[in-house]
Design an enzyme around this catalytic site. Structure first.
Site, PDB file in Angstrom:
ATOM      1  N   ASP A 106      44.067  48.942  33.765  1.00  0.00           N
ATOM      2  CA  ASP A 106      43.438  49.106  35.074  1.00  0.00           C
ATOM      3  C   ASP A 106      44.448  49.446  36.163  1.00  0.00           C
ATOM      4  O   ASP A 106      45.210  48.574  36.583  1.00  0.00           O
ATOM      5  CB  ASP A 106      42.715  47.783  35.396  1.00  0.00           C
ATOM      6  CG  ASP A 106      42.141  47.768  36.795  1.00  0.00           C
ATOM      7  OD1 ASP A 106      41.835  48.858  37.313  1.00  0.00           O
ATOM      8  OD2 ASP A 106      42.014  46.680  37.365  1.00  0.00           O
ATOM      9  N   SER A 109      44.432  47.185  39.723  1.00  0.00           N
ATOM     10  CA  SER A 109      44.862  45.801  39.911  1.00  0.00           C
ATOM     11  C   SER A 109      46.224  45.653  39.245  1.00  0.00           C
ATOM     12  O   SER A 109      46.689  46.572  38.577  1.00  0.00           O
ATOM     13  CB  SER A 109      43.848  44.819  39.302  1.00  0.00           C
ATOM     14  OG  SER A 109      43.804  44.945  37.883  1.00  0.00           O
ATOM     15  N   ASN A 111      47.541  42.371  37.786  1.00  0.00           N
ATOM     16  CA  ASN A 111      47.788  41.211  36.933  1.00  0.00           C
ATOM     17  C   ASN A 111      47.313  41.455  35.508  1.00  0.00           C
ATOM     18  O   ASN A 111      46.401  42.258  35.283  1.00  0.00           O
ATOM     19  CB  ASN A 111      47.047  39.978  37.473  1.00  0.00           C
ATOM     20  CG  ASN A 111      47.676  39.438  38.733  1.00  0.00           C
ATOM     21  OD1 ASN A 111      47.434  39.952  39.825  1.00  0.00           O
ATOM     22  ND2 ASN A 111      48.505  38.416  38.603  1.00  0.00           N
ATOM     23  N   TRP A 113      45.457  39.338  32.612  1.00  0.00           N
ATOM     24  CA  TRP A 113      44.810  38.062  32.291  1.00  0.00           C
ATOM     25  C   TRP A 113      43.984  38.183  31.021  1.00  0.00           C
ATOM     26  O   TRP A 113      43.453  39.242  30.705  1.00  0.00           O
ATOM     27  CB  TRP A 113      43.982  37.495  33.451  1.00  0.00           C
ATOM     28  CG  TRP A 113      42.754  38.255  33.877  1.00  0.00           C
ATOM     29  CD1 TRP A 113      42.629  39.097  34.936  1.00  0.00           C
ATOM     30  CD2 TRP A 113      41.444  38.209  33.255  1.00  0.00           C
ATOM     31  NE1 TRP A 113      41.352  39.591  35.020  1.00  0.00           N
ATOM     32  CE2 TRP A 113      40.608  39.072  34.001  1.00  0.00           C
ATOM     33  CE3 TRP A 113      40.922  37.544  32.151  1.00  0.00           C
ATOM     34  CZ2 TRP A 113      39.256  39.280  33.673  1.00  0.00           C
ATOM     35  CZ3 TRP A 113      39.573  37.751  31.822  1.00  0.00           C
ATOM     36  CH2 TRP A 113      38.768  38.613  32.589  1.00  0.00           C
ATOM     37  N   TYR A 149      35.331  36.519  42.721  1.00  0.00           N
ATOM     38  CA  TYR A 149      34.297  37.536  42.505  1.00  0.00           C
ATOM     39  C   TYR A 149      33.039  37.042  43.186  1.00  0.00           C
ATOM     40  O   TYR A 149      32.932  35.869  43.515  1.00  0.00           O
ATOM     41  CB  TYR A 149      34.044  37.753  41.010  1.00  0.00           C
ATOM     42  CG  TYR A 149      35.197  38.387  40.308  1.00  0.00           C
ATOM     43  CD1 TYR A 149      35.489  39.730  40.513  1.00  0.00           C
ATOM     44  CD2 TYR A 149      36.025  37.650  39.476  1.00  0.00           C
ATOM     45  CE1 TYR A 149      36.571  40.322  39.885  1.00  0.00           C
ATOM     46  CE2 TYR A 149      37.101  38.232  38.845  1.00  0.00           C
ATOM     47  CZ  TYR A 149      37.366  39.566  39.057  1.00  0.00           C
ATOM     48  OH  TYR A 149      38.434  40.152  38.439  1.00  0.00           O
ATOM     49  N   ASP A 291      41.735  55.225  40.091  1.00  0.00           N
ATOM     50  CA  ASP A 291      41.498  53.896  39.540  1.00  0.00           C
ATOM     51  C   ASP A 291      40.819  53.947  38.172  1.00  0.00           C
ATOM     52  O   ASP A 291      39.621  54.178  38.072  1.00  0.00           O
ATOM     53  CB  ASP A 291      40.637  53.106  40.536  1.00  0.00           C
ATOM     54  CG  ASP A 291      40.396  51.672  40.106  1.00  0.00           C
ATOM     55  OD1 ASP A 291      40.987  51.244  39.099  1.00  0.00           O
ATOM     56  OD2 ASP A 291      39.617  50.971  40.782  1.00  0.00           O
ATOM     57  N   THR A 294      37.669  51.637  37.548  1.00  0.00           N
ATOM     58  CA  THR A 294      36.344  51.910  38.110  1.00  0.00           C
ATOM     59  C   THR A 294      35.793  53.094  37.332  1.00  0.00           C
ATOM     60  O   THR A 294      36.491  54.079  37.128  1.00  0.00           O
ATOM     61  CB  THR A 294      36.428  52.249  39.614  1.00  0.00           C
ATOM     62  OG1 THR A 294      36.837  51.061  40.326  1.00  0.00           O
ATOM     63  CG2 THR A 294      35.092  52.701  40.173  1.00  0.00           C
TER      64      THR A 294
END
Length: 440
Positions: A106, A109, A111, A113, A149, A291, A294
């Site tokens: 992505d 962003s 991070n 996780w 979120y 992006d 998205t």
């Protein structure tokens, strides 16, 4: 076939300043690592096939408009992710011995996780969970981690371990192990977690992003990575992320380099947006981000509404609106914290699909985005998505409204609909994005 060698001149000016000593020294050496992306059914299609799409909005809850959720929400560096339509996923592993995870790569962003074995949310139990005790290289960091979120927050703790991406072993990579996940957003998702590829300034808890560690640990020849997403739905390979190089067989012509205007997202300047050859939006220029996290092309709601109108797209999910009330789900692209009356709430764009007549595609106007003086044209076939349900084809618009508040926004988001058509190279060495027409 192997990687075509990078010819001198096929990269942006400025490479000579790289410590590697310019491109000429790179011939014949392993340039980069390919991470194949598989393309699978998106969460939206899965839920629609099960007749559960509208259930996302029925559940009570959503952020409390007066409560802390909103304040926290407006201040976090929130990844602009619309998981509902994500279709491209790749594999990574964490730990020794390796534990495998499916992630979204992505660029919106920063991070990494994955779900933790200690996570008890139903969303986690449906996915691969990381088991720190099973890894000999794991180290506890223990910092709490949280991303807000709309339907709740994803919370967890930070750990550190070896992360392998197609044979590139990144040591001491900090990542978040999620302890709770908002179920409505992640329960049925085809992926376990997210690997963020944006700039460090976007990273929650100041964690060093994976690609920054790849550069620091000299795992990539060049400080670039590239993304290819196949536009052929039947192709066995959905696409690929290439770390440390780009593949000239994946695009035609030359890469056009566009400066990054703000180093957070991969943000660039658009000159204008034309429909059927007439400048219709962004007439005085506007900001956009490239992006991969998205799936559609998004823009300010008011303008996207007009765009849907101009291409002849009609909203099909109107009955959902009444159920939305003041809720909202950032993970689904909508706006939380609405304080006005429910009937006036902004439409949840991810759920409001706009359909077009499939038979009209050839008569619909081209959309051209001008970037750095050059036209990037999407035909109606490119900016619409064809889906099949009950044996019938139906076509939906690839545009979606999304209002990103200042100071970050307003922003247009060039998501997968755009990237499928234009091979994208993300250059951290020169802070540029390279774009060229993708080979289908």
């Amino acid at each position: 076939g192997g990687l075509s060698t990078l010819r001198v001149g096929s990269a942006p000016s400025g490479w000579a300043q790289h410590p590697q000593g310019g491109l000429s020294t790179l011939r014949g050496r392993a340039l980069s690592r390919r991470v194949p992306l598989s393309r699978r059914r998106s969460l939206r299609k899965l839920l629609r096939d099960r007749g559960q799409l509208s259930h996302l909005w029925r559940a009570p809850g959503g952020p409390d408009a007066s409560g802390q959720g909103c304040a926290a929400f407006s201040e976090t560096n929130e990844p602009l992710i619309n998981y509902l339509d994500m279709e491209y996923f790749g594999q990574i592993s964490i730990g020794t011995p390796p534990q495998n995870f499916t992630v979204v790569f992505d660029t919106g962003s920063s991070n990494l996780w994955v779900p933790s074995v200690y996570c008890v949310s139903k969303a986690c139990t449906e996915h691969t969970r990381f088991q720190p005790t099973q890894s000999s290289t794991y180290q506890v960091i223990g910092t709490p981690f949280s991303i807000q979120y709309g339907t709740g927050s994803l919370t967890g703790i930070i750990g550190s371990d070896q992360v392998a991406v197609e044979g590139l072993a990144v040591s001491n990579q900090q990542f978040a192990e999620s302890i709770s996940e908002p179920g409505k957003a992640f329960l049925d998702a085809e992926f376990d977690g997210i690997l963020g590829l944006a700039y460090p300034s976007l990273a929650v808890d100041g964690v060093t992003p994976v690609f920054d560690n790849m550069m620091a640990q000299n795992l990539v020849e060049l400080p670039i990575f590239s993304v290819y997403m196949s536009s052929n739905p039947d192709s066995s390979q959905g696409g690929e992320v290439l770390f440390g190089g780009f593949d000239t067989s994946r695009f035609t012509g030359t890469l056009n380099w566009v400066p990054v205007t703000q180093q957070g997202y991969w943000q660039i300047q658009l000159d204008n947006i034309q429909l059927g050859g007439t400048v219709t939006f962004c007439a005085n220029g506007c900001q956009a981000i490239v992006d991969t996290g998205t799936s559609l092309i998004t823009g300010p709601t008011k303008e996207i509404k007009e765009l849907q109108n101009l291409i002849g797209a009609v909203s099909v999910d109107g009955e959902v609106r009444a159920r939305v009330g003041t809720g909202g789900d950032k993970a689904l692209g909508t706006l939380p914290c609405w304080k006005g009356p429910p009937w006036a709430a902004p439409e949840p764009p991810a759920l409001f699909q706009y359909t077009v007549e499939c038979s009209n595609l050839s008569a619909m106007p081209d959309l051209t985005i001008t970037i750095n003086g050059l036209p990037y044209t999407l035909s109606a076939q490119a900016y619409t998505l064809m889906e099949y349900a009950d044996g019938m084809a139906f076509c939906t618009s690839g545009f979606q409204g999304s209002d990103i508040p200042p100071p970050t926004g307003p922003l247009w988001i060039l998501g997968d609909v755009f990237i499928r058509q234009f091979y994208s190279v993300f250059d951290r060495g020169n802070n540029m994005v390279g774009l060229a027409p993708a080979v289908p």
